[in-house]
Scaffold this motif. Structure first.
Motif, PDB file in Angstrom:
ATOM      1  N   GLN A 580      -7.779  -7.707  14.228  1.00  4.57           N
ATOM      2  CA  GLN A 580      -7.965  -9.062  13.727  1.00  4.57           C
ATOM      3  C   GLN A 580      -8.433  -9.966  14.856  1.00  4.57           C
ATOM      4  OE1 GLN A 580      -5.155  -7.638  14.223  1.00  4.57           O
ATOM      5  NE2 GLN A 580      -3.808  -8.991  15.435  1.00  4.57           N
ATOM      6  N   PRO A 581      -9.236 -10.994  14.525  1.00  2.17           N
ATOM      7  CA  PRO A 581      -9.727 -11.916  15.575  1.00  2.17           C
ATOM      8  C   PRO A 581      -8.606 -12.768  16.133  1.00  2.17           C
ATOM      9  CG  PRO A 581     -10.374 -12.677  13.405  1.00  2.17           C
ATOM     10  CD  PRO A 581      -9.781 -11.306  13.181  1.00  2.17           C
ATOM     11  N   CYS A 582      -8.804 -13.158  17.327  1.00  2.00           N
ATOM     12  CA  CYS A 582      -7.801 -13.972  18.002  1.00  2.00           C
ATOM     13  C   CYS A 582      -7.858 -15.403  17.458  1.00  2.00           C
ATOM     14  CB  CYS A 582      -8.051 -14.006  19.503  1.00  2.00           C
ATOM     15  SG  CYS A 582      -7.858 -12.392  20.286  1.00  2.00           S
ATOM     16  N   LEU A 583      -6.716 -16.058  17.301  1.00  2.00           N
ATOM     17  CA  LEU A 583      -6.620 -17.441  16.829  1.00  2.00           C
ATOM     18  C   LEU A 583      -6.825 -18.391  17.988  1.00  2.00           C
ATOM     19  CD1 LEU A 583      -3.529 -17.084  14.466  1.00  2.00           C
ATOM     20  CD2 LEU A 583      -5.957 -17.058  13.856  1.00  2.00           C
ATOM     21  N   ALA A 584      -7.398 -19.503  17.720  1.00  2.00           N
ATOM     22  CA  ALA A 584      -7.645 -20.509  18.767  1.00  2.00           C
ATOM     23  C   ALA A 584      -6.326 -21.043  19.284  1.00  2.00           C
ATOM     24  CB  ALA A 584      -8.505 -21.652  18.216  1.00  2.00           C
ATOM     25  N   GLU A 585      -6.329 -21.395  20.546  1.00  2.00           N
ATOM     26  CA  GLU A 585      -5.121 -21.932  21.146  1.00  2.00           C
ATOM     27  C   GLU A 585      -4.845 -23.326  20.561  1.00  2.00           C
ATOM     28  OE1 GLU A 585      -3.050 -20.566  23.044  1.00  2.00           O
ATOM     29  OE2 GLU A 585      -4.099 -18.749  23.684  1.00  2.00           O
ATOM     30  N   ILE A 586      -3.657 -23.516  20.075  1.00  2.00           N
ATOM     31  CA  ILE A 586      -3.257 -24.810  19.533  1.00  2.00           C
ATOM     32  C   ILE A 586      -2.862 -25.750  20.654  1.00  2.00           C
ATOM     33  CG2 ILE A 586      -1.596 -25.990  18.017  1.00  2.00           C
ATOM     34  CD1 ILE A 586      -1.426 -23.414  16.398  1.00  2.00           C
ATOM     35  N   ASN A 587      -2.144 -25.189  21.645  1.00  2.00           N
ATOM     36  CA  ASN A 587      -1.648 -26.014  22.744  1.00  2.00           C
ATOM     37  C   ASN A 587      -2.462 -25.679  23.994  1.00  2.00           C
ATOM     38  OD1 ASN A 587      -0.296 -27.565  24.538  1.00  2.00           O
ATOM     39  ND2 ASN A 587       1.692 -26.530  24.296  1.00  2.00           N
ATOM     40  N   CYS A 616       2.055 -17.562  28.698  1.00  3.81           N
ATOM     41  CA  CYS A 616       2.362 -18.299  27.468  1.00  3.81           C
ATOM     42  C   CYS A 616       1.465 -17.857  26.315  1.00  3.81           C
ATOM     43  CB  CYS A 616       2.243 -19.803  27.726  1.00  3.81           C
ATOM     44  SG  CYS A 616       2.581 -20.836  26.275  1.00  3.81           S
ATOM     45  N   ALA A 617       0.132 -17.755  26.548  1.00  3.13           N
ATOM     46  CA  ALA A 617      -0.802 -17.439  25.470  1.00  3.13           C
ATOM     47  C   ALA A 617      -0.563 -16.041  24.933  1.00  3.13           C
ATOM     48  CB  ALA A 617      -2.236 -17.597  25.968  1.00  3.13           C
ATOM     49  N   SER A 618      -0.424 -15.058  25.814  1.00  2.00           N
ATOM     50  CA  SER A 618      -0.231 -13.669  25.371  1.00  2.00           C
ATOM     51  C   SER A 618       1.085 -13.523  24.646  1.00  2.00           C
ATOM     52  CB  SER A 618      -0.293 -12.718  26.574  1.00  2.00           C
ATOM     53  OG  SER A 618      -1.571 -12.745  27.177  1.00  2.00           O
ATOM     54  N   CYS A 619       2.161 -14.138  25.150  1.00  2.00           N
ATOM     55  CA  CYS A 619       3.465 -14.013  24.493  1.00  2.00           C
ATOM     56  C   CYS A 619       3.464 -14.704  23.130  1.00  2.00           C
ATOM     57  CB  CYS A 619       4.559 -14.591  25.387  1.00  2.00           C
ATOM     58  SG  CYS A 619       4.890 -13.584  26.864  1.00  2.00           S
ATOM     59  N   THR A 620       2.738 -15.821  23.040  1.00  2.00           N
ATOM     60  CA  THR A 620       2.678 -16.530  21.760  1.00  2.00           C
ATOM     61  C   THR A 620       1.940 -15.694  20.724  1.00  2.00           C
ATOM     62  OG1 THR A 620       2.705 -18.656  22.909  1.00  2.00           O
ATOM     63  CG2 THR A 620       1.908 -18.660  20.626  1.00  2.00           C
ATOM     64  N   ARG A 621       0.787 -15.121  21.100  1.00  2.00           N
ATOM     65  CA  ARG A 621       0.052 -14.260  20.168  1.00  2.00           C
ATOM     66  C   ARG A 621       0.879 -13.056  19.750  1.00  2.00           C
ATOM     67  NH1 ARG A 621      -4.372 -15.603  23.560  1.00  2.00           N
ATOM     68  NH2 ARG A 621      -4.017 -13.681  24.776  1.00  2.00           N
ATOM     69  N   ALA A 622       1.616 -12.480  20.688  1.00  2.00           N
ATOM     70  CA  ALA A 622       2.434 -11.312  20.339  1.00  2.00           C
ATOM     71  C   ALA A 622       3.528 -11.686  19.361  1.00  2.00           C
ATOM     72  CB  ALA A 622       3.039 -10.712  21.613  1.00  2.00           C
ATOM     73  N   GLN A 623       4.108 -12.870  19.524  1.00  2.00           N
ATOM     74  CA  GLN A 623       5.173 -13.285  18.618  1.00  2.00           C
ATOM     75  C   GLN A 623       4.633 -13.556  17.222  1.00  2.00           C
ATOM     76  OE1 GLN A 623       7.315 -16.674  19.981  1.00  2.00           O
ATOM     77  NE2 GLN A 623       8.886 -16.560  18.378  1.00  2.00           N
ATOM     78  N   LYS A 624       3.410 -14.078  17.141  1.00  4.41           N
ATOM     79  CA  LYS A 624       2.822 -14.340  15.838  1.00  4.41           C
ATOM     80  C   LYS A 624       2.396 -13.051  15.153  1.00  4.41           C
ATOM     81  CE  LYS A 624       1.176 -19.004  16.946  1.00  4.41           C
ATOM     82  NZ  LYS A 624      -0.018 -19.885  17.095  1.00  4.41           N
ATOM     83  N   THR A 625       1.911 -12.081  15.966  1.00  2.00           N
ATOM     84  CA  THR A 625       1.425 -10.823  15.384  1.00  2.00           C
ATOM     85  C   THR A 625       2.576  -9.921  14.971  1.00  2.00           C
ATOM     86  OG1 THR A 625      -0.488 -10.976  16.852  1.00  2.00           O
ATOM     87  CG2 THR A 625      -0.075  -8.853  15.782  1.00  2.00           C
TER      88      THR A 625
END
Length: 637
Positions: A580-587, A616-625
């Motif tokens: 799946q494509p990566c989501l844009a950074e919100i923060n 922060c970015a990698s951990c946030t994406r992992a938590q969402k995925t």
């Protein structure tokens, strides 16, 4: 002074080596040297000859000092006069061993010590009649001590050496007289029973011109001139007393008419006789017993025997190089009564003996046939316990013995009845065990006891079953795996038993009872060699496509690696993930501070605040995925 001694020793060796022993015997016996008055001074002048014999019948085994040879001595000769199993040994005055020291027997050869070279000889051949010998030219730089290593009774050692007289001054070496020639062989020390032949000296013998004279050619002048001729003047000592030896013939130049000795220059050198040597003592030597070395003792300990070879021989010829030719003779020619013994007793050490250390133990059974034992050890003559092989195994006393305690009684024995009935209500059974024993010791087959076997089962009644709850289990189902490890299950229900009437009720009513297991492992047969895989690793990326891996191995039933699996069935070891494509950074403030933050995600380190901050970015994406996995990991940690 040392240089003077060396000159004297070398002078004495070079001028009189051949006549040393013979002339030294006459010198001490008569006080005068057997030299012709016209001969040059004796090479023995300025020296004192010292000699001696050492002989004993019995000694204790070991080293025994037999002589001390002082410093400055020359022409040392030490000789065993009787061949034996004893050994000669040398040691310095300070105690340093030179030959055969510390119970180590050296090989024959040349040893350099105390300022000279010592020649050590030990004949080993059975034909040899000579014992050991040590010779040295000298002079000695320090005192030398001579020892005998005693091992055989009746040792006999002859020794001699020369000492320079006090105030000796070196004199110029005189010319060698033409009427004295060196001997071909040095006469050794006399053996027991031998006599020195003193009648065959180097005296000048006057002979008639015929037939020994060799006429010189007549002068061509008309006036009569004195004529000179060669004439025999004697001969040297024979190289041997028997067995065809050799001696040198001495010639001199004399005036034909007066027979007066003149200078050798007056005789014609072309007419000088060439027969300088002749045979002597052609008679055969007496037969003798040739004694060989003793063999090893026949026993390692205790009285044994040893043997040696004894042969009757006769020397027929002695060669100029010292070797001799001998033949084997009939034993009668050597004298059977004087024949040395060929067999002797020997004992290397006292044998160890068997010792009984304990009485017989009680019999191993209270009745019937059993065994009893006792302690037997091998003890040396010093009282020490040794290995059994040191004693005679054929004489070892018994350590085990059968014992008969009489016939045994055979009886039935039973255990007590079990305390609990097999049924918690209604009728059940109680059990016990029955065995056939011989005096409470031996368990025999059940048909060996006499009489009827006691019963092992009896009925029991635990009362009526009224409103009783209990678990009821069905049969086990099939194994979940056709091979290898699997699982099989069964059903369990809670029933109400009311005097034999069964009714299924809710399982919670039986919650107070211990619930039976409903699943268990099973294994029908080994699977053989097959593919095994691990779990998939974490995805290399959280979005935009990554990959994950796992290990694939071919293993046998014993988990040993194998190469016999079907290659066409090899499981995949890598596959794509997170497409799946990566989501844009919100923060915007939530970004990765390091380029390898994906490793932090794979290692499941995002649960720690520090790693969540720097990645922060990698951990946030992992938590969402993977929200569930993140939560589980967090809880487990």
């Amino acid at each position: 002074m040392d240089r003077l001694l060396q000159q004297l020793c070398s002078l004495r060796q070079g001028r009189a080596l051949a006549l040393l022993h013979f002339t030294s015997l006459l010198y001490l016996a008569s006080g005068a040297l057997p030299w012709d008055k016209k001969a040059s001074p004796s090479p023995l002048e300025g020296f004192q000859v010292v000699k001696g014999n050492f002989s004993r019948i019995f000694l204790r085994v070991g080293y025994h000092k037999i002589a001390e040879i002082p410093a400055g001595a020359c022409n040392i000769s030490i000789q065993e006069t009787i061949k034996s199993r004893n050994y000669l040994a040398l040691r310095t005055q300070s105690g340093v061993s030179i030959i055969n020291g510390n119970w180590v027997i050296d090989r024959p050869g040349i040893f350099t010590a105390v300022g000279t070279q010592l020649m050590y000889q030990r004949p080993n051949e059975i034909r040899s009649r000579s014992g050991e010998s040590i010779t040295a030219p000298g002079p000695l730089a320090e005192d030398l001590h001579v020892y005998l290593i005693y091992q055989q009774p009746g040792p006999s050692v002859y020794y001699e050496y020369s000492l320079p007289l006090q105030n000796t001054h070196p004199t110029p070496e005189p010319d060698k007289p033409s009427d004295i020639l060196p001997l071909a062989k040095t006469v050794g020390p006399p053996h027991s029973g031998e006599e020195v032949n003193q009648g065959d000296n180097n005296d000048i013998i006057k002979e008639k011109p015929h037939p020994d004279q060799v006429p010189s050619e007549p002068s061509a002048n008309s006036d009569p001139q004195p004529t000179y001729t060669w004439t025999k003047n004697g001969h040297t000592e024979c190289s041997t007393t028997c067995g065809t030896g050799r001696r040198q013939v001495l010639w001199e130049c004399v005036q034909k008419d007066s027979q007066a000795t003149v200078s050798a220059d007056l005789c014609d050198p072309a007419l000088e006789p060439t027969d300088r040597e002749e045979d002597c003592n052609t008679q055969s030597c007496p037969a003798y017993w040739d004694v060989g070395e003793w063999s090893e003792c026949s026993r390692r300990c205790g009285p044994g025997t040893q043997h040696r070879q004894v042969i009757c021989r006769q020397v027929t010829h002695i060669h100029a190089n010292g070797t001799e030719t001998s033949v084997t003779m009939a034993p009668e020619l050597c004298g059977l009564s004087d024949r040395p013994v060929t067999k002797s007793t020997c004992q290397l050490k006292i044998c160890s003996q068997w010792e009984i250390r304990s009485e017989w133990s009680p019999c191993s059974v209270p009745c019937g046939v059993g065994q009893r034992s006792r302690e037997v050890v091998c003890v040396s003559n010093q009282g020490d316990v040794e290995e059994d092989e040191e004693c005679n195994m054929n004489l070892k006393p018994e350590t085990l013995q059968n014992c008969d305690m009489g016939a045994c009684a055979r009886s039935w024995f039973t255990s007590l009845w079990s305390q609990r009935c097999s049924a918690e209500c209604g009728q059940g059974n109680r059990t016990r065990t029955t065995v056939c024993l011989i005096d409470h010791v031996t368990d025999l087959p059940l048909d060996s006891c006499e009489g009827e076997r006691p019963p092992e089962l009896t009925l029991c009644d635990s009362g009526p079953c009224q409103h009783r709850l209990e678990w009821y289990t069905g049969p086990w189902g099939q194994c979940s795996a056709e091979c290898g490890n699997g699982t099989q299950t069964r059903s369990a229900v809670c029933i109400l038993n009311n005097n034999g009437h069964m009714e299924v009720v809710d399982q919670f009513k039986c919650s107070s009872l211990s619930q039976p297991i409903t699943a268990q492992p099973c294994r029908l047969k080994p699977c053989g060699i097959q593919w095994y895989v691990t779990e998939w690793s974490a995805c290399s990326r959280s979005c935009n496509g990554g990959y994950r891996v796992r290990e694939v191995r071919c293993l046998a039933d014993n988990v040993a690696p194998s190469g016999s699996c079907d290659p066409g069935l090899t499981p995949e070891s890598r596959e794509e993930c997170n497409k799946q494509p990566c989501l844009a950074e919100i923060n915007p403030s939530c970004s990765d501070q390091y380029h390898n933050c994906m490793v932090v995600v794979q290692a499941r380190l995002c649960i720690y605040p520090y790693y969540r901050s720097v990645c922060c970015a990698s951990c946030t994406r992992a938590q969402k995925t993977y929200p569930n996995a993140f939560q589980k990991n967090h809880i487990r940690r």
